[in-house]
Design a protein around this motif. Structure first.
Motif, PDB file in Angstrom:
ATOM      1  N   ASN A 119      -3.488  -0.646  15.554  1.00  0.00           N
ATOM      2  CA  ASN A 119      -4.227  -1.902  15.788  1.00  0.00           C
ATOM      3  C   ASN A 119      -3.929  -2.442  17.183  1.00  0.00           C
ATOM      4  O   ASN A 119      -4.830  -2.912  17.883  1.00  0.00           O
ATOM      5  N   HIS A 162      -0.379   7.994   6.679  1.00  0.00           N
ATOM      6  CA  HIS A 162       0.759   7.788   5.762  1.00  0.00           C
ATOM      7  C   HIS A 162       0.362   6.884   4.588  1.00  0.00           C
ATOM      8  O   HIS A 162       1.209   6.516   3.780  1.00  0.00           O
ATOM      9  N   LYS A 163      -0.923   6.578   4.503  1.00  0.00           N
ATOM     10  CA  LYS A 163      -1.439   5.952   3.280  1.00  0.00           C
ATOM     11  C   LYS A 163      -2.379   6.978   2.614  1.00  0.00           C
ATOM     12  O   LYS A 163      -1.983   7.700   1.736  1.00  0.00           O
ATOM     13  N   TYR A 197      -5.940   1.311   5.322  1.00  0.00           N
ATOM     14  CA  TYR A 197      -5.847   1.668   3.906  1.00  0.00           C
ATOM     15  C   TYR A 197      -7.092   2.432   3.440  1.00  0.00           C
ATOM     16  O   TYR A 197      -6.992   3.488   2.803  1.00  0.00           O
ATOM     17  N   HIS A 207      -4.985  -8.034   8.162  1.00  0.00           N
ATOM     18  CA  HIS A 207      -3.555  -7.704   8.032  1.00  0.00           C
ATOM     19  C   HIS A 207      -2.759  -8.416   9.121  1.00  0.00           C
ATOM     20  O   HIS A 207      -3.253  -8.602  10.231  1.00  0.00           O
ATOM     21  N   GLY A 226       1.916   4.356  13.145  1.00  0.00           N
ATOM     22  CA  GLY A 226       1.411   3.670  11.956  1.00  0.00           C
ATOM     23  C   GLY A 226       0.250   2.766  12.316  1.00  0.00           C
ATOM     24  O   GLY A 226      -0.224   2.758  13.470  1.00  0.00           O
ATOM     25  N   GLY A 227      -0.197   1.993  11.315  1.00  0.00           N
ATOM     26  CA  GLY A 227      -1.371   1.154  11.504  1.00  0.00           C
ATOM     27  C   GLY A 227      -1.140  -0.004  12.464  1.00  0.00           C
ATOM     28  O   GLY A 227      -2.052  -0.409  13.188  1.00  0.00           O
ATOM     29  N   SER A 228       0.063  -0.558  12.464  1.00  0.00           N
ATOM     30  CA  SER A 228       0.315  -1.725  13.321  1.00  0.00           C
ATOM     31  C   SER A 228       0.161  -1.347  14.794  1.00  0.00           C
ATOM     32  O   SER A 228      -0.490  -2.066  15.561  1.00  0.00           O
ATOM     33  N   ILE A 264       0.899  -1.160   0.000  1.00  0.00           N
ATOM     34  CA  ILE A 264       0.000   0.000   0.000  1.00  0.00           C
ATOM     35  C   ILE A 264       0.937   1.209   0.000  1.00  0.00           C
ATOM     36  O   ILE A 264       1.638   1.445   0.985  1.00  0.00           O
ATOM     37  N   ILE A 291      -8.988   2.074  12.994  1.00  0.00           N
ATOM     38  CA  ILE A 291      -7.687   2.691  12.709  1.00  0.00           C
ATOM     39  C   ILE A 291      -7.643   3.222  11.281  1.00  0.00           C
ATOM     40  O   ILE A 291      -8.282   2.672  10.380  1.00  0.00           O
ATOM     41  N   GLY A 307     -11.040  -2.136   3.573  1.00  0.00           N
ATOM     42  CA  GLY A 307      -9.957  -2.069   2.590  1.00  0.00           C
ATOM     43  C   GLY A 307      -8.877  -3.068   2.969  1.00  0.00           C
ATOM     44  O   GLY A 307      -7.946  -2.707   3.686  1.00  0.00           O
ATOM     45  N   THR A 334      -5.633  -5.536   2.540  1.00  0.00           N
ATOM     46  CA  THR A 334      -4.360  -5.248   1.874  1.00  0.00           C
ATOM     47  C   THR A 334      -4.265  -5.985   0.530  1.00  0.00           C
ATOM     48  O   THR A 334      -3.890  -5.381  -0.473  1.00  0.00           O
TER      49      THR A 334
HETATM   50  C1  LIG Z   1      -5.117  -3.019   6.115  1.00  0.00           C
HETATM   51  C2  LIG Z   1      -3.832  -2.712   6.832  1.00  0.00           C
HETATM   52  N1  LIG Z   1      -3.811  -2.696   8.170  1.00  0.00           N
HETATM   53  C3  LIG Z   1      -2.692  -2.423   8.866  1.00  0.00           C
HETATM   54  C4  LIG Z   1      -1.506  -2.152   8.227  1.00  0.00           C
HETATM   55  C5  LIG Z   1      -0.269  -1.874   9.025  1.00  0.00           C
HETATM   56  O1  LIG Z   1       0.033  -0.533   8.938  1.00  0.00           O
HETATM   57  P1  LIG Z   1       1.515   0.040   9.144  1.00  0.00           P
HETATM   58  O2  LIG Z   1       2.334  -0.508   8.025  1.00  0.00           O
HETATM   59  O3  LIG Z   1       1.295   1.508   9.075  1.00  0.00           O
HETATM   60  O4  LIG Z   1       2.007  -0.395  10.477  1.00  0.00           O
HETATM   61  C6  LIG Z   1      -1.476  -2.143   6.821  1.00  0.00           C
HETATM   62  C7  LIG Z   1      -0.223  -1.846   6.094  1.00  0.00           C
HETATM   63  O5  LIG Z   1      -0.149  -1.831   4.893  1.00  0.00           O
HETATM   64  C8  LIG Z   1      -2.669  -2.424   6.098  1.00  0.00           C
HETATM   65  O6  LIG Z   1      -2.691  -2.461   4.766  1.00  0.00           O
END
Ligand SMILES: Cc1ncc(COP(=O)(O)O)c(C=O)c1O
Length: 485
Positions: free
Chosen positions: A162, A305-306, A277, A192, A157-159, A98, A301, A247, A249
């Motif tokens: 989450n 940055h996407k 995403y 993810h 970030g997303g991780s 992404i 979440i 959305g 991945t």
């Molecule tokens: C659907 C989804 N969730 C969570 C994440 C994790 O996000 P990050 O890479 O910002 O930690 C991603 C990363 O591409 C993602 O596509």
């Protein structure tokens, strides 16, 4: 240099770390010239440089020792050893994974955040920085339809977003069920992998996860979800958390948010949505229609940055009831006592972080400079380009795994090929041809055990010329393959 300093063995001999205005201006010019050249060359430069030294160790150029170098020399090292290797995510040719962004205005925000070094974790230390971050959380929460009483945090970030959400869910679950050993989490097999990491970090084992089958469009099947919850309840288990994708991945699928939220409501189950995403497509009319029901999520979440084109290092977690965040993350310490007089909630009360990067400025500056509609327009362009790519891929006889919901297209060549090994071979060949060329970057995944290519359109710099180039490269690659075999 400041000449009024007492010369004393306890003081540095010269104040080298405190540059004069002239020195700062000299350094700024070198760095900014470098930055402008980088942007200027983006269209000509490759998006993928390969891994020329994958087994080697070029670290000697990075090593820290007594030897110092000029800024020009250091930027040259950076250019050769960082920028000219691997993937360039700032390029419009980046259609893999992404894509992230890299807005210039955001970089300027980061520069000022680092320079002024506001302590954005605690209201007492920087009420202004915290208020700015609160305004961003409010904006993002209202965008997804939250009303009042929600809270959130700007994460790296997303991780981590989450992880924060799932930690809240588990904390809430513990208060409901006392012990969690019989508690069950439901999610899509397309969740993810940061979700599975988070589940492990919060101390729940994989036996707690029930993956729900998908329908033909790669969306979580509501009928199967309901059925599984009923089965688990009868077995004396505690269904406590459902995780949906807004959305995914792999293919960009949006799970049926409204229907899933109704099931969660009926059974008092925490409902988490991973919209890392897809979330910012709520800025567009198409996205709003597809993302209906997000406001019912207990936690959600999004990744600026996407979908907001910020540089890496920007996620958001939102929780419908602020108290779930503070119940989970607010801890006291005597050395922090002065800050408690303010009686204001701080970012540190809603996250595992105390000292943190002042992430707000990199997001606030572009949003205030250009307004949310500018971002919506860019996202709309990606949606239009995706349907253009989808139609063109079908014309080239590619099999598109499912009609793209947002801006991810998963596809492979399998026309008249019946043998799995041959399908995988040709698609691997196509990917290799693209990577060897280096002007467009795609990534791959496995869908139904078949090697599948993915194009994800989310870089603000991706325009029609990149999609046309991709289509040409795909057609040429197919041509070369057929001549070879
Ligand atoms: C659907 C989804 N969730 C969570 C994440 C994790 O996000 P990050 O890479 O910002 O930690 C991603 C990363 O591409 C993602 O596509």
């Amino acid at each position: 240099m400041n000449n009024n300093t007492t010369k004393d063995s306890n003081y540095p001999q010269d104040l080298i770390l405190e540059e004069t205005k002239e020195q700062r201006e000299f350094m700024e010019k070198i760095v900014l010239d470098f930055g402008h050249k980088f942007i200027h060359n983006l269209e000509q430069d490759k998006v993928y440089h390969g891994h020329p030294d994958v087994h080697g160790d070029q670290l000697h150029e990075f090593e820290i020792d007594a030897h110092t170098q000029s800024l020009e020399e250091l930027l040259d090292t950076f250019d050769r050893n960082v920028l000219k290797t691997g993937l360039n995510p700032a390029s419009g040719g980046h259609l893999g994974y992404i894509p992230g962004g890299g807005l210039y205005s955001s970089a300027l925000g980061d520069f000022l955040a680092a320079l002024t070094n506001r302590y954005a974790g605690v209201f007492y230390a920087s009420p202004g920085a915290v208020k700015m971050e609160n305004a961003l959380i409010k904006w993002a929460g209202e965008l997804i339809g939250y009303d009042q009483g929600f809270g959130g945090n700007l994460t790296s970030g997303g991780s981590i977003a989450n992880l924060i959400a799932l930690t809240c869910a588990r904390h809430h679950g513990k208060t409901l069920f006392n012990e969690m050993s019989k508690s069950i989490i439901y999610c899509s097999p397309q969740a993810h992998h940061s979700i599975f990491k988070a589940i492990q970090i919060i101390g729940m084992d994989s036996y707690a996860i029930h993956k729900i089958p998908l329908d033909n469009a790669f969306k979580l099947s509501v009928a199967h979800l309901e059925q599984q919850i009923e089965v688990d309840l009868k077995a004396g288990l505690n269904p406590f958390l459902v995780i949906a994708n807004a959305g995914s991945t792999d293919v960009g699928a949006i799970d049926p948010i409204e229907q899933v939220s109704a099931i969660c409501k009926k059974h008092s189950i925490w409902f988490h949505v991973d919209a890392a995403y897809g979330g910012f497509f709520a800025l567009t009319k198409t996205g709003r229609d597809k993302l209906k029901g997000l406001q019912h999520a207990d936690s959600i979440i999004l990744d600026p940055h996407k979908g907001l084109f910020l540089p890496y290092g920007s996620g958001i977690v939102l929780v419908k009831k602020l108290k779930h965040l503070t119940n989970t993350f607010k801890f006291d310490a005597s050395y922090m006592q002065d800050s408690y007089k303010m009686d204001r909630i701080s970012p540190a009360d809603m996250s595992p972080e105390l000292s943190k990067h002042f992430r707000g400025l990199r997001m606030w500056l572009p949003l205030k400079l250009y307004g949310p509609q500018a971002f919506a327009n860019y996202l709309d362009e990606k949606l239009v380009l995706t349907s253009y790519l989808y139609t063109a891929l079908l014309k080239l006889n590619f099999h598109v795994v499912c009609e793209p919901e947002l801006t991810v297209v998963a596809f492979r060549y399998e026309a008249n090929i019946h043998e799995l090994g041959e399908i995988n071979r040709i698609n691997k060949f196509i990917l290799k041809t693209l990577l060897d060329d280096g002007r467009i970057f795609l990534s791959s995944t496995m869908i139904d055990d078949k090697f599948t290519l993915r194009a994800a359109l989310l870089s603000f710099r991706t325009h029609k010329n990149h999609i046309d180039l991709l289509l040409d490269l795909l057609a040429n690659s197919l041509d070369t393959y057929s001549k070879r075999s």
